[in-house]
Design a protein around this motif. Structure first.
Motif, PDB file in Angstrom:
ATOM      1  N   ASN A   1      61.574 -30.418 -77.612  1.00 43.61           N
ATOM      2  CA  ASN A   1      61.417 -29.660 -78.852  1.00 43.61           C
ATOM      3  C   ASN A   1      61.423 -28.167 -78.550  1.00 43.61           C
ATOM      4  O   ASN A   1      61.641 -27.750 -77.400  1.00 43.61           O
ATOM      5  N   GLU A   2      61.162 -27.362 -79.572  1.00 44.03           N
ATOM      6  CA  GLU A   2      61.242 -25.908 -79.405  1.00 44.03           C
ATOM      7  C   GLU A   2      60.150 -25.360 -78.491  1.00 44.03           C
ATOM      8  O   GLU A   2      60.250 -24.226 -77.993  1.00 44.03           O
ATOM      9  N   ASP A   3      59.092 -26.164 -78.227  1.00 42.85           N
ATOM     10  CA  ASP A   3      58.017 -25.729 -77.331  1.00 42.85           C
ATOM     11  C   ASP A   3      58.212 -26.251 -75.913  1.00 42.85           C
ATOM     12  O   ASP A   3      57.265 -26.229 -75.108  1.00 42.85           O
ATOM     13  N   ASN A   4      59.407 -26.730 -75.612  1.00 43.37           N
ATOM     14  CA  ASN A   4      59.742 -27.265 -74.297  1.00 43.37           C
ATOM     15  C   ASN A   4      58.893 -28.487 -73.936  1.00 43.37           C
ATOM     16  O   ASN A   4      58.605 -28.747 -72.768  1.00 43.37           O
ATOM     17  N   GLU A   5      58.490 -29.220 -74.951  1.00 37.95           N
ATOM     18  CA  GLU A   5      57.780 -30.477 -74.753  1.00 37.95           C
ATOM     19  C   GLU A   5      58.776 -31.629 -74.872  1.00 37.95           C
ATOM     20  O   GLU A   5      59.711 -31.567 -75.668  1.00 37.95           O
ATOM     21  N   LEU A   6      58.553 -32.673 -74.091  1.00 36.89           N
ATOM     22  CA  LEU A   6      59.392 -33.860 -74.202  1.00 36.89           C
ATOM     23  C   LEU A   6      58.936 -34.702 -75.388  1.00 36.89           C
ATOM     24  O   LEU A   6      57.736 -34.840 -75.642  1.00 36.89           O
ATOM     25  N   ILE A   7      59.884 -35.266 -76.105  1.00 38.96           N
ATOM     26  CA  ILE A   7      59.585 -36.173 -77.207  1.00 38.96           C
ATOM     27  C   ILE A   7      60.550 -37.351 -77.151  1.00 38.96           C
ATOM     28  O   ILE A   7      61.654 -37.243 -76.622  1.00 38.96           O
ATOM     29  N   ALA A   8      60.099 -38.464 -77.688  1.00 43.33           N
ATOM     30  CA  ALA A   8      60.933 -39.666 -77.820  1.00 43.33           C
ATOM     31  C   ALA A   8      60.542 -40.316 -79.135  1.00 43.33           C
ATOM     32  O   ALA A   8      59.425 -40.829 -79.258  1.00 43.33           O
TER      33      ALA A   8
ATOM     34  N   GLU B   1      52.048 -41.519 -81.322  1.00 42.99           N
ATOM     35  CA  GLU B   1      50.609 -41.469 -81.176  1.00 42.99           C
ATOM     36  C   GLU B   1      49.977 -42.475 -82.130  1.00 42.99           C
ATOM     37  O   GLU B   1      50.661 -43.073 -82.966  1.00 42.99           O
ATOM     38  N   THR B   2      48.663 -42.618 -82.032  1.00 44.34           N
ATOM     39  CA  THR B   2      47.965 -43.528 -82.930  1.00 44.34           C
ATOM     40  C   THR B   2      48.183 -43.132 -84.383  1.00 44.34           C
ATOM     41  O   THR B   2      48.237 -43.980 -85.267  1.00 44.34           O
ATOM     42  N   SER B   3      48.333 -41.840 -84.640  1.00 45.72           N
ATOM     43  CA  SER B   3      48.539 -41.357 -86.002  1.00 45.72           C
ATOM     44  C   SER B   3      49.910 -41.707 -86.549  1.00 45.72           C
ATOM     45  O   SER B   3      50.150 -41.594 -87.747  1.00 45.72           O
TER      46      SER B   3
ATOM     47  N   TRP C   1      54.920 -34.594 -74.841  1.00 46.21           N
ATOM     48  CA  TRP C   1      54.441 -34.418 -73.474  1.00 46.21           C
ATOM     49  C   TRP C   1      54.750 -33.010 -72.991  1.00 46.21           C
ATOM     50  O   TRP C   1      55.853 -32.496 -73.197  1.00 46.21           O
ATOM     51  N   ARG C   2      53.780 -32.410 -72.311  1.00 47.70           N
ATOM     52  CA  ARG C   2      54.009 -31.098 -71.700  1.00 47.70           C
ATOM     53  C   ARG C   2      53.883 -31.229 -70.186  1.00 47.70           C
ATOM     54  O   ARG C   2      53.068 -32.015 -69.676  1.00 47.70           O
ATOM     55  N   GLU C   3      54.687 -30.464 -69.459  1.00 47.67           N
ATOM     56  CA  GLU C   3      54.725 -30.587 -68.007  1.00 47.67           C
ATOM     57  C   GLU C   3      53.492 -29.943 -67.389  1.00 47.67           C
ATOM     58  O   GLU C   3      53.242 -28.755 -67.574  1.00 47.67           O
TER      59      GLU C   3
ATOM     60  N   ALA D   1      50.642 -36.366 -72.248  1.00 45.05           N
ATOM     61  CA  ALA D   1      50.654 -36.373 -73.707  1.00 45.05           C
ATOM     62  C   ALA D   1      49.772 -35.246 -74.239  1.00 45.05           C
ATOM     63  O   ALA D   1      48.648 -35.049 -73.765  1.00 45.05           O
ATOM     64  N   VAL D   2      50.271 -34.519 -75.216  1.00 48.70           N
ATOM     65  CA  VAL D   2      49.550 -33.367 -75.755  1.00 48.70           C
ATOM     66  C   VAL D   2      48.208 -33.790 -76.350  1.00 48.70           C
ATOM     67  O   VAL D   2      47.199 -33.109 -76.174  1.00 48.70           O
ATOM     68  N   ASN D   3      48.174 -34.897 -77.040  1.00 57.63           N
ATOM     69  CA  ASN D   3      46.943 -35.348 -77.694  1.00 57.63           C
ATOM     70  C   ASN D   3      46.359 -36.594 -77.040  1.00 57.63           C
ATOM     71  O   ASN D   3      45.729 -37.411 -77.696  1.00 57.63           O
ATOM     72  N   GLY D   4      46.593 -36.750 -75.755  1.00 54.82           N
ATOM     73  CA  GLY D   4      46.105 -37.940 -75.084  1.00 54.82           C
ATOM     74  C   GLY D   4      46.111 -37.781 -73.582  1.00 54.82           C
ATOM     75  O   GLY D   4      46.351 -36.687 -73.046  1.00 54.82           O
TER      76      GLY D   4
END
Length: 666
Positions: free
Chosen positions: A450-457, A462-464, A470-472, A480-483
């Motif tokens: 994404n635009e914040d250089n985080e990986l997404i799939a 998430e539970t929500s 994910w951030r490196e 995981a950002v929230n986990g």
């Protein structure tokens, strides 16, 4: 036995309900196999943040915590009933039933008497039996399994398969779905017949790639029987259930008469209320256990007490701590258990699923605490998967919180490394030689930034219900950002060899998809090809009707007319061919009990029907030749080329998806 992996993955094949099949296909399963990424149940999205228990782990606090969590979760998830057992310091702290074991009679779940199906948690009993034989010196973890079999696993260039490979899911077997689950006892093969007639190909070098395998576990159970000289069921009765006093537990199928009356019914949802037939697990050592909540508590206590009456302390420690760490620093596979570490605590466990029952078992090794939950319904939108993972995380956060919770900074290499990892991936737990390969063509996992250089799939949430980000935090390790779950990529010469993420890292990897198999390329082309074939087939009678209406003569003759008619007829037949494949696959995968030899006739017919798209290519080339050497319009010439390309794309898709394979093993 669709494993816990299915809680976040859309599994292309079962293959992960991996009984995994669902696991992955489940495990995308899960199959183990099979419901994909469910929408979150309200019980999870609305849950407040978990606070640590002020008084620690006490019976009253645990009961209050569970009473506030489980009933609401079951109600919102549309699940009929559940049993939860918590053990501590060699005692059952609490075992409690929630909801109903039989909706028609309104029989409540009784943790002492009601039996549930723990699915792949059964494997822990099989692995324990294997370790008993290791302890006695009757088998070796590093000997060729053929030493203990009365049939032969064929040689492979990577060397033999060992019990260590089997127990760490690195035997290299392709996923199998056939005969995985049945409801008709007359069709039910014995374990020996199943193993000898359904030997899967080896698709990875032994010991190199995690690929969850029900077949391999069943093989281990068969070795237990061969070496001990008694049936697998008799061995477990005498050496596991008996010593632990697990009087209301069995691997036998169908369930013995003295236990049948207390067997919980299994449901898809509580609101549907229609019970399923008792599920017969053909690779029985991989998932046929039926047990009460209290009996499962006794099994957890034995392992938490250094093996208890089952294993000596050295063997138990070997089983619990010998890690096959293919993707450090992520959670790894132990000998049968997999790591579930959370909040800095050492946790091992296993999940399990049948079609109706969904379960998890977790052992906090150093704290002497175990948690077990089993539900008798899949729930609305697969809610059972979300509920059990949310319960584990909430339980751990309440009673074993992270005392030093600090977020590592995001690395400056996030953009560079993320770009290297972005792409399409397929599961190592899958089918590679039969028609089920086609499922992976529509189930590939897309990883992007994404635009914040985080990986997404998008398929992993998430539970929500929001996509996990994910951030490196270490080179090629993302969190995981929230986990707490992590993702990592194994790199060679600047290229991704494999990628995996928690919680599936112990049992499965994701492999980069080659360009010729890329769904991002192939699926859009297939759609265009199908549109071209559909227009060609549908406009043929339309044009004929228009000519008839206006009494206009057919403008073509001779070979040009024959080619015109032939290519339009084969275009329609190709659509029918692909439609029948789609129908057959959906029909089979919607109920794993259909995956039997009864599929052989329709499979053979469709396999021979490969002549349709192949003949279509030949006829389209003939048609193009006639058009280009005749007096056709520029549009006619262009369309003749479009048809050639369309048939080439269909053949490409059928080849990549192994629809042209003639095997009846799947």
């Amino acid at each position: 036995m669709f494993d816990r992996i299915r809680r976040r993955f859309a599994v292309p094949a079962l293959i992960g309900a991996s009984l995994g099949l669902a696991g992955f296909s489940a495990a995308w399963a899960q199959s183990e196999t099979q419901p994909l990424t469910p929408e979150p149940a309200a019980s999870e999205t609305d849950m407040p943040e978990i606070e640590p228990a002020e008084g620690g782990l006490t019976r009253d606090d645990v009961e209050g915590f569970l009473d506030g969590f489980v009933p609401y979760a079951l109600s919102e998830g549309d699940i009929a009933g559940a049993v939860v057992t918590v053990v501590e310091d060699g005692e059952i702290l609490l075992s409690k039933g929630y909801g109903y074991s039989d909706l028609e009679t309104r029989a409540p779940v009784d943790p002492v008497r009601t039996l549930f199906r723990p699915g792949s948690i059964s494997k822990l009993f099989t692995w324990t039996a294997v370790m008993q034989l290791v302890q006695s010196g009757d088998v070796s973890l590093d000997e060729d399994v053929n030493t203990y079999l009365d049939f032969e696993i064929p040689e492979h260039e990577s060397g033999p398969i060992t019990l260590r490979h089997v127990m760490t899911h690195t035997a290299g077997f392709e996923e199998t779905a056939k005969w995985i689950l049945l409801e008709d006892l007359e069709q039910f093969p014995d374990l020996e017949t199943y193993l000898k007639e359904n030997l899967p190909p080896r698709v990875f070098d032994s010991g190199t790639m995690p690929a969850y395998s029900n077949y391999a576990t069943a093989l281990a159970g068969y070795i237990v029987a061969q070496v001990s000289g008694v049936s697998f069921d008799d061995y477990l009765d005498a050496n596991i259930f008996g010593p632990l006093g697990m009087t209301r537990s069995t691997f036998r199928q169908p369930i013995p008469d003295d236990l049948d009356a207390e067997m919980s019914k299994g449901y898809m949802t509580a609101s549907d209320g229609e019970p399923r037939e008792f599920e017969l697990v053909t690779p029985a050592p991989a998932g046929s256990l039926s047990a009460t909540g209290e009996d499962m508590g006794r099994f957890m206590i034995a392992h938490l007490q250094g093996g208890g009456a089952l294993l000596d302390s050295a063997t138990a420690e070997q089983m619990h701590t010998t890690a096959d760490r293919k993707f450090p620093p992520l959670n790894a596979m132990m000998l049968g258990f997999y790591e579930q570490d959370r909040n800095g605590y050492s946790v091992i466990g296993h999940g399990g699923d049948t079609i109706a029952f969904h379960s998890d078992l977790s052992l906090f090794l150093d704290e002497g605490v175990g948690l077990y939950i089993s539900m008798n319904s899949a729930g609305a939108e697969g809610a059972s998967g979300k509920i059990r993972s949310a319960l584990y995380e909430a339980f751990a956060d309440r009673y074993f919180p992270d005392e030093d919770e600090q977020d590592a900074p995001t690395l400056d290499t996030a953009a560079e490394h993320g770009a290297m990892v972005a792409g399409l991936y397929e599961s190592s737990r899958g089918s590679f030689h039969n028609f089920l390969t086609s499922l992976s063509l529509v189930g590939q996992l897309k990883v992007s930034m994404n635009e914040d250089n985080e990986l997404i799939a998008p398929l992993i949430t998430e539970t929500s219900g929001a996509p996990t980000r994910w951030r490196e935090v270490e080179p090629f390790v993302w969190q995981a950002v929230n986990g707490q779950d992590r993702l990592t990529a194994k790199m060679e010469d600047g290229e991704v060899v494999a990628l995996t993420m928690e919680p599936v890292s112990p049992i499965m990897a994701l492999l980069p998809v080659p360009w010729w198999k890329s769904s991002g390329l192939l699926m859009p082309l297939l759609v265009v090809a199908l549109i071209a074939l559909a227009l060609t087939a549908l406009l043929w009678p339309v044009r004929a009707i228009v000519r008839w209406r206006y009494r206009s003569p057919f403008p073509l003759e001779g070979r040009t007319a024959a080619a015109y008619r032939a290519v339009r007829a084969v275009s329609g037949l190709t659509l029918v061919y692909l439609g029948l494949w789609a129908f057959l696959i959906i029909f089979l995968m919607s109920d794993f009990t259909r995956l039997t030899d009864a599929t052989h006739l329709p499979l053979r017919l469709l396999q021979f029907a490969m002549i349709i798209p192949l003949g279509g290519l030949v006829l389209s080339l003939w048609n193009a030749f006639q058009v280009w050497t005749g007096a056709s319009s520029w549009f006619g010439k262009l369309w003749s080329v479009v048809l050639v390309v369309a048939f080439l794309i269909v053949i490409w898709f059928a080849s990549a998806g192994n629809l042209f394979s003639f095997t009846l093993q799947f």
